[in-house]
Scaffold this motif. Structure first.
Motif, PDB file in Angstrom:
ATOM      1  N   ILE A  95      45.653  39.334  34.053  1.00  0.00           N
ATOM      2  CA  ILE A  95      44.576  40.219  33.624  1.00  0.00           C
ATOM      3  C   ILE A  95      44.092  41.010  34.828  1.00  0.00           C
ATOM      4  CG2 ILE A  95      42.263  40.327  32.627  1.00  0.00           C
ATOM      5  CD1 ILE A  95      42.881  37.664  31.246  1.00  0.00           C
ATOM      6  N   TRP A  96      44.160  42.326  34.721  1.00  0.00           N
ATOM      7  CA  TRP A  96      43.684  43.230  35.772  1.00  0.00           C
ATOM      8  C   TRP A  96      42.403  43.871  35.287  1.00  0.00           C
ATOM      9  CZ3 TRP A  96      42.885  48.553  35.789  1.00  0.00           C
ATOM     10  CH2 TRP A  96      42.639  49.118  37.033  1.00  0.00           C
ATOM     11  N   SER A  97      41.368  43.805  36.088  1.00  0.00           N
ATOM     12  CA  SER A  97      40.111  44.437  35.710  1.00  0.00           C
ATOM     13  C   SER A  97      39.909  45.672  36.570  1.00  0.00           C
ATOM     14  CB  SER A  97      38.951  43.465  35.887  1.00  0.00           C
ATOM     15  OG  SER A  97      38.842  43.070  37.231  1.00  0.00           O
ATOM     16  N   GLY A  98      39.682  46.772  35.919  1.00  0.00           N
ATOM     17  CA  GLY A  98      39.459  48.031  36.619  1.00  0.00           C
ATOM     18  C   GLY A  98      38.036  48.156  37.125  1.00  0.00           C
ATOM     19  N   PRO A  99      37.752  49.238  37.827  1.00  0.00           N
ATOM     20  CA  PRO A  99      36.411  49.412  38.399  1.00  0.00           C
ATOM     21  C   PRO A  99      35.323  49.586  37.344  1.00  0.00           C
ATOM     22  CG  PRO A  99      37.812  51.309  38.880  1.00  0.00           C
ATOM     23  CD  PRO A  99      38.667  50.297  38.217  1.00  0.00           C
ATOM     24  N   GLU A 100      35.672  50.012  36.152  1.00  0.00           N
ATOM     25  CA  GLU A 100      34.682  50.218  35.093  1.00  0.00           C
ATOM     26  C   GLU A 100      34.466  48.951  34.255  1.00  0.00           C
ATOM     27  OE1 GLU A 100      33.253  53.389  34.144  1.00  0.00           O
ATOM     28  OE2 GLU A 100      33.966  54.148  36.067  1.00  0.00           O
ATOM     29  N   ALA A 101      35.317  47.955  34.399  1.00  0.00           N
ATOM     30  CA  ALA A 101      35.230  46.733  33.591  1.00  0.00           C
ATOM     31  C   ALA A 101      34.112  45.833  34.114  1.00  0.00           C
ATOM     32  CB  ALA A 101      36.551  45.996  33.618  1.00  0.00           C
ATOM     33  N   THR A 102      33.447  45.161  33.178  1.00  0.00           N
ATOM     34  CA  THR A 102      32.403  44.220  33.559  1.00  0.00           C
ATOM     35  C   THR A 102      32.956  42.800  33.547  1.00  0.00           C
ATOM     36  OG1 THR A 102      31.663  43.919  31.277  1.00  0.00           O
ATOM     37  CG2 THR A 102      30.643  45.717  32.530  1.00  0.00           C
ATOM     38  N   VAL A 103      32.192  41.893  34.101  1.00  0.00           N
ATOM     39  CA  VAL A 103      32.603  40.492  34.119  1.00  0.00           C
ATOM     40  C   VAL A 103      32.691  39.955  32.690  1.00  0.00           C
ATOM     41  CG1 VAL A 103      31.906  38.178  34.860  1.00  0.00           C
ATOM     42  CG2 VAL A 103      31.640  40.101  36.401  1.00  0.00           C
ATOM     43  N   GLN A 104      31.782  40.405  31.826  1.00  0.00           N
ATOM     44  CA  GLN A 104      31.801  39.945  30.438  1.00  0.00           C
ATOM     45  C   GLN A 104      33.080  40.392  29.736  1.00  0.00           C
ATOM     46  OE1 GLN A 104      29.495  37.828  29.034  1.00  0.00           O
ATOM     47  NE2 GLN A 104      31.093  37.696  27.476  1.00  0.00           N
ATOM     48  N   ASN A 105      33.587  41.600  30.041  1.00  0.00           N
ATOM     49  CA  ASN A 105      34.850  42.047  29.460  1.00  0.00           C
ATOM     50  C   ASN A 105      35.990  41.113  29.859  1.00  0.00           C
ATOM     51  OD1 ASN A 105      33.842  45.376  30.267  1.00  0.00           O
ATOM     52  ND2 ASN A 105      33.677  44.405  28.280  1.00  0.00           N
ATOM     53  N   VAL A 106      36.038  40.724  31.115  1.00  0.00           N
ATOM     54  CA  VAL A 106      37.094  39.835  31.609  1.00  0.00           C
ATOM     55  C   VAL A 106      36.984  38.459  30.962  1.00  0.00           C
ATOM     56  CG1 VAL A 106      38.061  38.727  33.665  1.00  0.00           C
ATOM     57  CG2 VAL A 106      37.266  41.091  33.784  1.00  0.00           C
ATOM     58  N   VAL A 107      35.771  37.927  30.850  1.00  0.00           N
ATOM     59  CA  VAL A 107      35.576  36.611  30.235  1.00  0.00           C
ATOM     60  C   VAL A 107      35.970  36.647  28.761  1.00  0.00           C
ATOM     61  CG1 VAL A 107      33.825  34.902  29.599  1.00  0.00           C
ATOM     62  CG2 VAL A 107      33.849  35.856  31.893  1.00  0.00           C
ATOM     63  N   ASP A 108      35.651  37.730  28.056  1.00  0.00           N
ATOM     64  CA  ASP A 108      36.042  37.848  26.648  1.00  0.00           C
ATOM     65  C   ASP A 108      37.557  37.832  26.485  1.00  0.00           C
ATOM     66  OD1 ASP A 108      33.392  37.969  25.911  1.00  0.00           O
ATOM     67  OD2 ASP A 108      33.356  40.154  25.722  1.00  0.00           O
ATOM     68  N   VAL A 109      38.254  38.559  27.359  1.00  0.00           N
ATOM     69  CA  VAL A 109      39.719  38.604  27.292  1.00  0.00           C
ATOM     70  C   VAL A 109      40.306  37.235  27.644  1.00  0.00           C
ATOM     71  CG1 VAL A 109      41.772  39.617  28.352  1.00  0.00           C
ATOM     72  CG2 VAL A 109      39.856  41.075  27.701  1.00  0.00           C
ATOM     73  N   MET A 110      39.746  36.559  28.653  1.00  0.00           N
ATOM     74  CA  MET A 110      40.237  35.232  29.027  1.00  0.00           C
ATOM     75  C   MET A 110      40.047  34.245  27.883  1.00  0.00           C
ATOM     76  SD  MET A 110      38.877  35.014  32.946  1.00  0.00           S
ATOM     77  CE  MET A 110      39.106  33.265  33.047  1.00  0.00           C
ATOM     78  N   SER A 111      38.909  34.305  27.210  1.00  0.00           N
ATOM     79  CA  SER A 111      38.658  33.405  26.077  1.00  0.00           C
ATOM     80  C   SER A 111      39.634  33.674  24.938  1.00  0.00           C
ATOM     81  CB  SER A 111      37.227  33.572  25.576  1.00  0.00           C
ATOM     82  OG  SER A 111      36.312  33.204  26.557  1.00  0.00           O
ATOM     83  N   ALA A 112      39.884  34.954  24.655  1.00  0.00           N
ATOM     84  CA  ALA A 112      40.835  35.301  23.588  1.00  0.00           C
ATOM     85  C   ALA A 112      42.239  34.823  23.945  1.00  0.00           C
ATOM     86  CB  ALA A 112      40.828  36.801  23.347  1.00  0.00           C
ATOM     87  N   ALA A 113      42.620  34.932  25.215  1.00  0.00           N
ATOM     88  CA  ALA A 113      43.944  34.473  25.648  1.00  0.00           C
ATOM     89  C   ALA A 113      44.066  32.961  25.492  1.00  0.00           C
ATOM     90  CB  ALA A 113      44.191  34.884  27.099  1.00  0.00           C
ATOM     91  N   ARG A 114      43.051  32.219  25.854  1.00  0.00           N
ATOM     92  CA  ARG A 114      43.082  30.764  25.716  1.00  0.00           C
ATOM     93  C   ARG A 114      43.144  30.343  24.255  1.00  0.00           C
ATOM     94  NH1 ARG A 114      44.904  28.176  29.960  1.00  0.00           N
ATOM     95  NH2 ARG A 114      44.004  29.077  31.813  1.00  0.00           N
ATOM     96  N   ARG A 115      42.381  31.015  23.402  1.00  0.00           N
ATOM     97  CA  ARG A 115      42.389  30.671  21.975  1.00  0.00           C
ATOM     98  C   ARG A 115      43.733  30.983  21.333  1.00  0.00           C
ATOM     99  NH1 ARG A 115      37.122  32.958  22.068  1.00  0.00           N
ATOM    100  NH2 ARG A 115      38.025  34.918  21.364  1.00  0.00           N
ATOM    101  N   SER A 116      44.466  31.945  21.884  1.00  0.00           N
ATOM    102  CA  SER A 116      45.760  32.327  21.312  1.00  0.00           C
ATOM    103  C   SER A 116      46.897  31.432  21.768  1.00  0.00           C
ATOM    104  CB  SER A 116      46.077  33.779  21.671  1.00  0.00           C
ATOM    105  OG  SER A 116      45.112  34.629  21.114  1.00  0.00           O
ATOM    106  N   GLY A 117      46.627  30.496  22.646  1.00  0.00           N
ATOM    107  CA  GLY A 117      47.647  29.544  23.054  1.00  0.00           C
ATOM    108  C   GLY A 117      48.318  29.848  24.375  1.00  0.00           C
ATOM    109  N   LEU A 118      47.817  30.799  25.139  1.00  0.00           N
ATOM    110  CA  LEU A 118      48.396  31.077  26.456  1.00  0.00           C
ATOM    111  C   LEU A 118      47.957  29.982  27.426  1.00  0.00           C
ATOM    112  CD1 LEU A 118      47.822  34.903  26.509  1.00  0.00           C
ATOM    113  CD2 LEU A 118      50.013  33.762  26.481  1.00  0.00           C
ATOM    114  N   ASP A 119      48.927  29.417  28.138  1.00  0.00           N
ATOM    115  CA  ASP A 119      48.639  28.310  29.042  1.00  0.00           C
ATOM    116  C   ASP A 119      48.050  28.775  30.366  1.00  0.00           C
ATOM    117  OD1 ASP A 119      49.505  26.454  27.255  1.00  0.00           O
ATOM    118  OD2 ASP A 119      51.540  26.372  28.051  1.00  0.00           O
ATOM    119  N   ALA A 120      48.617  29.812  30.938  1.00  0.00           N
ATOM    120  CA  ALA A 120      48.201  30.239  32.270  1.00  0.00           C
ATOM    121  C   ALA A 120      47.649  31.644  32.222  1.00  0.00           C
ATOM    122  CB  ALA A 120      49.376  30.174  33.238  1.00  0.00           C
TER     123      ALA A 120
END
Length: 126
Positions: A95-120
């Motif tokens: 996951i690459w976060s750009g200069p306009e992305a917030t921490v909440q955007n990154v956490v939301d994407v990480m949570s969605a990735a974990r719920r979808s079964g991605l291990d790493a």
């Protein structure tokens, strides 16, 4: 020549100091919390360097503009696309976060990735 009599000084009482320290200790013990609210396991970019499988590349430009491996992606499509990545390409996403992305955007994407079964999940960017 007359000498003034020496005045004996009282010893400093430490009882009140000990009481204050005890009250401060009690306050901080009661005011603090030792539980973890939520934690998301992740790997740094350096830890993913020796992976055999090339990770899927997810870029967060803003809250509304994201892409997965160069293809635009909306928030609604994220779980299905992450499930496809987990099934086909190995269970690794960067996951690459750009200069306009917030921490909440990154956490939301990480949570969605974990719920979808991605291990790493590897987080990189600014």
């Amino acid at each position: 020549m007359r000498f003034k009599p020496r005045v004996k000084r009282k010893a400093v009482g430490l009882t009140s100091l000990i009481d204050v320290i005890f009250l401060l200790l009690l306050f901080f013990m009661l005011a603090s919390s030792f539980t973890r609210y939520q934690s998301l396991p992740l790997a740094s970019g350096a830890q993913g360097g020796g992976a055999e499988v090339r990770p899927a590349y997810f870029r967060i430009h803003t809250a509304d503009k994201m892409d997965l491996n160069g293809r635009p992606l909306s928030r609604e499509e994220m779980p299905a696309r992450f499930a496809d990545v987990a099934a086909a390409e190995g269970k690794l996403v960067a996951i690459w976060s750009g200069p306009e992305a917030t921490v909440q955007n990154v956490v939301d994407v990480m949570s969605a990735a974990r719920r979808s079964g991605l291990d790493a999940v590897i987080v990189t960017g600014k």
